[in-house]
Design an enzyme around this catalytic site. Structure first.
Site, PDB file in Angstrom:
ATOM      1  N   LYS A 148      44.402  60.520   9.753  1.00  0.00           N
ATOM      2  CA  LYS A 148      45.344  60.380  10.873  1.00  0.00           C
ATOM      3  C   LYS A 148      46.539  59.562  10.404  1.00  0.00           C
ATOM      4  CE  LYS A 148      45.887  57.479  14.228  1.00  0.00           C
ATOM      5  NZ  LYS A 148      47.355  57.508  14.256  1.00  0.00           N
ATOM      6  N   GLU A 198      43.315  47.580   3.896  1.00  0.00           N
ATOM      7  CA  GLU A 198      44.538  46.948   3.368  1.00  0.00           C
ATOM      8  C   GLU A 198      45.322  46.489   4.584  1.00  0.00           C
ATOM      9  OE1 GLU A 198      44.878  46.436   0.311  1.00  0.00           O
ATOM     10  OE2 GLU A 198      43.635  47.920  -0.683  1.00  0.00           O
ATOM     11  N   CYS A 216      53.991  45.495   3.396  1.00  0.00           N
ATOM     12  CA  CYS A 216      52.978  44.445   3.519  1.00  0.00           C
ATOM     13  C   CYS A 216      53.168  43.377   2.453  1.00  0.00           C
ATOM     14  CB  CYS A 216      51.592  45.055   3.421  1.00  0.00           C
ATOM     15  SG  CYS A 216      51.410  46.021   1.912  1.00  0.00           S
ATOM     16  N   GLU A 219      52.547  36.961  10.446  1.00  0.00           N
ATOM     17  CA  GLU A 219      53.335  38.061   9.871  1.00  0.00           C
ATOM     18  C   GLU A 219      54.320  38.589  10.917  1.00  0.00           C
ATOM     19  OE1 GLU A 219      51.464  41.973   9.407  1.00  0.00           O
ATOM     20  OE2 GLU A 219      52.276  42.084   7.389  1.00  0.00           O
TER      21      GLU A 219
HETATM   22  P1  NAD Z   1      48.845  49.480  12.938  1.00  0.00           P
HETATM   23  O1  NAD Z   1      47.581  48.732  12.684  1.00  0.00           O
HETATM   24  O2  NAD Z   1      49.517  49.312  14.237  1.00  0.00           O
HETATM   25  O3  NAD Z   1      48.589  51.067  12.831  1.00  0.00           O
HETATM   26  C1  NAD Z   1      48.082  51.643  11.643  1.00  0.00           C
HETATM   27  C2  NAD Z   1      47.318  52.893  11.996  1.00  0.00           C
HETATM   28  O4  NAD Z   1      46.165  52.529  12.761  1.00  0.00           O
HETATM   29  C3  NAD Z   1      48.105  53.897  12.842  1.00  0.00           C
HETATM   30  O5  NAD Z   1      47.805  55.194  12.382  1.00  0.00           O
HETATM   31  C4  NAD Z   1      47.530  53.667  14.233  1.00  0.00           C
HETATM   32  O6  NAD Z   1      47.617  54.789  15.078  1.00  0.00           O
HETATM   33  C5  NAD Z   1      46.076  53.348  13.911  1.00  0.00           C
HETATM   34  N1  NAD Z   1      45.340  52.588  14.911  1.00  0.00           N
HETATM   35  C6  NAD Z   1      45.806  51.611  15.733  1.00  0.00           C
HETATM   36  N2  NAD Z   1      44.787  51.129  16.509  1.00  0.00           N
HETATM   37  C7  NAD Z   1      43.668  51.816  16.162  1.00  0.00           C
HETATM   38  C8  NAD Z   1      42.312  51.780  16.591  1.00  0.00           C
HETATM   39  N3  NAD Z   1      41.893  50.934  17.531  1.00  0.00           N
HETATM   40  N4  NAD Z   1      41.431  52.625  16.009  1.00  0.00           N
HETATM   41  C9  NAD Z   1      41.826  53.479  15.034  1.00  0.00           C
HETATM   42  N5  NAD Z   1      43.097  53.585  14.594  1.00  0.00           N
HETATM   43  C10 NAD Z   1      44.012  52.741  15.143  1.00  0.00           C
HETATM   44  O7  NAD Z   1      49.775  49.163  11.702  1.00  0.00           O
HETATM   45  P2  NAD Z   1      51.278  49.646  11.485  1.00  0.00           P
HETATM   46  O8  NAD Z   1      52.099  48.959  12.533  1.00  0.00           O
HETATM   47  O9  NAD Z   1      51.312  51.119  11.355  1.00  0.00           O
HETATM   48  O10 NAD Z   1      51.606  49.043  10.037  1.00  0.00           O
HETATM   49  C11 NAD Z   1      52.085  47.756   9.846  1.00  0.00           C
HETATM   50  C12 NAD Z   1      50.974  46.821   9.395  1.00  0.00           C
HETATM   51  O11 NAD Z   1      50.312  47.385   8.267  1.00  0.00           O
HETATM   52  C13 NAD Z   1      51.465  45.463   8.943  1.00  0.00           C
HETATM   53  O12 NAD Z   1      50.603  44.474   9.416  1.00  0.00           O
HETATM   54  C14 NAD Z   1      51.378  45.546   7.420  1.00  0.00           C
HETATM   55  O13 NAD Z   1      51.263  44.311   6.762  1.00  0.00           O
HETATM   56  C15 NAD Z   1      50.175  46.401   7.245  1.00  0.00           C
HETATM   57  N6  NAD Z   1      50.196  47.069   5.945  1.00  0.00           N
HETATM   58  C16 NAD Z   1      49.353  46.631   4.972  1.00  0.00           C
HETATM   59  C17 NAD Z   1      49.378  47.211   3.705  1.00  0.00           C
HETATM   60  C18 NAD Z   1      48.473  46.754   2.593  1.00  0.00           C
HETATM   61  O14 NAD Z   1      48.366  47.462   1.591  1.00  0.00           O
HETATM   62  N7  NAD Z   1      47.822  45.604   2.705  1.00  0.00           N
HETATM   63  C19 NAD Z   1      50.290  48.242   3.451  1.00  0.00           C
HETATM   64  C20 NAD Z   1      51.138  48.651   4.475  1.00  0.00           C
HETATM   65  C21 NAD Z   1      51.079  48.063   5.718  1.00  0.00           C
END
Ligand code: NAD
Length: 486
Positions: free
Chosen positions: A178, A254, A288, A390
């Site tokens: 997804k 991650e 990130c 963050e």
């Molecule tokens: P997010 O957690 O809001 O969403 C990520 C994904 O999770 C989306 O596809 C979303 O639809 C899904 N999601 C949300 N709630 C869910 C649930 N309850 N069950 C299943 N799926 C769910 O993150 P974002 O806003 O898309 O990305 C930004 C965040 O990602 C920042 O905190 C950033 O630091 C982190 N990030 C980390 C890395 C890493 O490698 N450590 C890399 C990129 C981004």
């Protein structure tokens, strides 16, 4: 022009859905596409298709045939390079050059890398002597886990999705992925590529939708998946862990970061300025690994701050088509609200706004997008929100330090533990400080240089496990030890 509809790709077919949601451009608020939200029954079909493919052709396919298919995916992404660039830029607003230099080539490279790496991956073998004098040989066999649920974020949509899809497929798994609801474009194009290349139906499935109470939650709670791999916010990771708990599913996470850059007085000054500008403002601060805390030795603090501010003020907020590597918008207006709230809290907490802090005015269509100014704060205490949490936007706080011990303590005083950057010409100091930083990745005199063989991931709230090379293969496979007495 007819309306684009991004469909789900299930069991080798593109399928729409009763519920369509809007994919909005952060550049000017225009509609990029309508997106088919996968229902629970669509997710069931995708997981069933993946299970059938896993039990059928895929996991028994000769490794070379599987790897050839992965290589063809890389080649076909490259053949359709411009389509991928356009879709990534439309969804994220990032500069075209960034999509051309980073997102799309690295997305293709993930397939090429893992199709090669799996061929040289090793298992273990040990010999021992039984007490009756006979020989015993132990060897381990690597097997795919089965059906992997992949949940991806919006900041580097193709790159981070393929960073999971490629090793999962290389190891012989089938996947249901997804993408983020904010960035469905390149995942749909990837499904077109997989379709064209000729994977067996059901090996690769894309389901679109939101997270909570939608496609993401249903997929991660599904009884018939074997593991979950997720990149996104730490709070979402915690929710997904709860979803995984009932079936005791393995998770690879991650998550977020609050990364420090440490600039020592013996650093190459210009390189430290250039590198820190990049590490704070790349992708509008939405990586990130971006630096949000900058610690500068007090003997160069004033000089550093002055130059850093003047360089940040030169960053231009261009339409993405401009041939520059400057600055795009934030992903959405909702995200901009969160970032602006972090700015106002910083000011309430006594922070000094050195640069930016607001919304730029363009007097063109960009005023309907989600742009924000590059922003620098100083003057805050280590316990303040801006230092602790963050933001995931183009902002940092700059703090002077006196001693190595002091800066190490401050850098490590975080609930996150993802990455850090150290700027110094003293390589012994760099090794020592690196070994004492509680983070998964340390860059010395650089930032964001990636060798795909190395372990990538974070400690504490920044994640569980490591990805990259052998580490990815370890997550996407199970080992069976065979003990043979002769
Ligand atoms: P997010 O957690 O809001 O969403 C990520 C994904 O999770 C989306 O596809 C979303 O639809 C899904 N999601 C949300 N709630 C869910 C649930 N309850 N069950 C299943 N799926 C769910 O993150 P974002 O806003 O898309 O990305 C930004 C965040 O990602 C920042 O905190 C950033 O630091 C982190 N990030 C980390 C890395 C890493 O490698 N450590 C890399 C990129 C981004």
């Amino acid at each position: 022009m007819s309306q684009i509809i991004y469909k789900n790709y299930i069991a080798g077919k593109f399928q729409s859905s009763q519920n369509l949601f809007d994919d909005i451009s952060p550049i000017d608020g225009s509609l990029v596409a309508k997106v088919a939200e996968a229902s629970n029954s669509d997710v069931d079909k995708a997981v069933d298709a993946a299970r059938n493919a896993f039990n059928g052709d895929w996991s028994n396919m000769p490794l070379k045939t599987r790897c050839d298919l992965l290589e063809k995916v890389a080649l076909t992404i490259e053949k359709r390079f411009d389509d991928f660039v356009d879709a990534e830029v439309a969804d994220t607003g990032k500069p075209v050059n960034q999509a051309k230099l980073i997102d799309i080539p690295r997305g293709a490279e993930n397939f090429r890398f893992f199709s090669n790496y799996i061929k040289i991956s090793k298992t273990e073998s040990y010999e021992m002597q039984h007490e009756d004098g006979s020989k015993v040989i132990n060897y381990s066999i690597r097997k795919p886990k089965g059906v992997i649920a992949i949940i991806a974020p919006w900041n580097l949509p193709l790159l981070l999705l393929t960073w999971k899809v490629a090793p999962a497929l290389a190891a012989g798994n089938c996947i249901v992925a997804k993408p983020s609801e904010e960035t469905p474009g390149t995942a749909t194009l990837l499904a077109e590529v997989v379709d064209e290349v000729g994977f067996p139906d059901g090996v690769f499935n894309i389901v679109h939708g939101y997270g909570p109470k939608s496609t993401g939650e249903y997929l991660t709670k599904h009884h018939d998946i074997d593991a979950i791999t997720f990149t996104g916010e730490s709070a979402t990771g915690s929710e997904i862990m709860k979803s995984a708990a009932d079936g005791v599913k393995p998770v690879s996470f991650e998550l977020g970061g609050k990364n420090a850059a440490i600039i020592f007085d013996d650093a190459d000054f210009d390189a430290a300025i250039e590198g820190t500008l990049k590490s704070v403002f790349a992708n509008c601060g939405q990586v990130c690994l971006c630096t949000e805390r900058v610690y500068v030795h007090q003997s160069i603090y004033e000089k550093f701050l002055e130059k850093f501010k003047s360089e940040a003020e030169k960053i231009t907020e261009n339409w993405p088509q401009k041939e520059s590597l400057d600055f795009g918008p934030l992903i959405s207006k909702e995200h901009r609200e969160k970032v602006l709230k972090a700015f106002s809290t910083a000011i309430t907490d006594g922070g000094i706004l050195e640069v930016g802090g607001g919304i730029p005015i363009f007097d063109d269509k960009r005023d309907s997008g989600s742009w924000i100014e590059p922003t620098i704060f100083t003057g805050l205490g280590e316990k303040s929100d801006l230092i602790k949490n963050e933001v995931f936007g183009p902002v940092c706080h700059v703090t002077p330090f006196e001693s190595e011990n002091e800066v190490l303590k401050k850098a490590n005083d975080s609930k996150y533990g993802l990455a850090a950057a150290i700027w110094t010409k003293d390589i012994n100091k760099a090794h020592l400080i690196s070994s004492k930083l509680n983070v998964g990745v340390v860059w010395v005199n650089s930032w964001y240089l990636r060798d795909l063989r190395t372990p990538f991931g974070g400690m504490k709230l920044s994640g569980i496990g490591r990805e990259g090379g052998q580490h990815s293969l370890d997550f996407y496979s199970e080992l069976t030890n065979v003990c043979v007495k002769s």
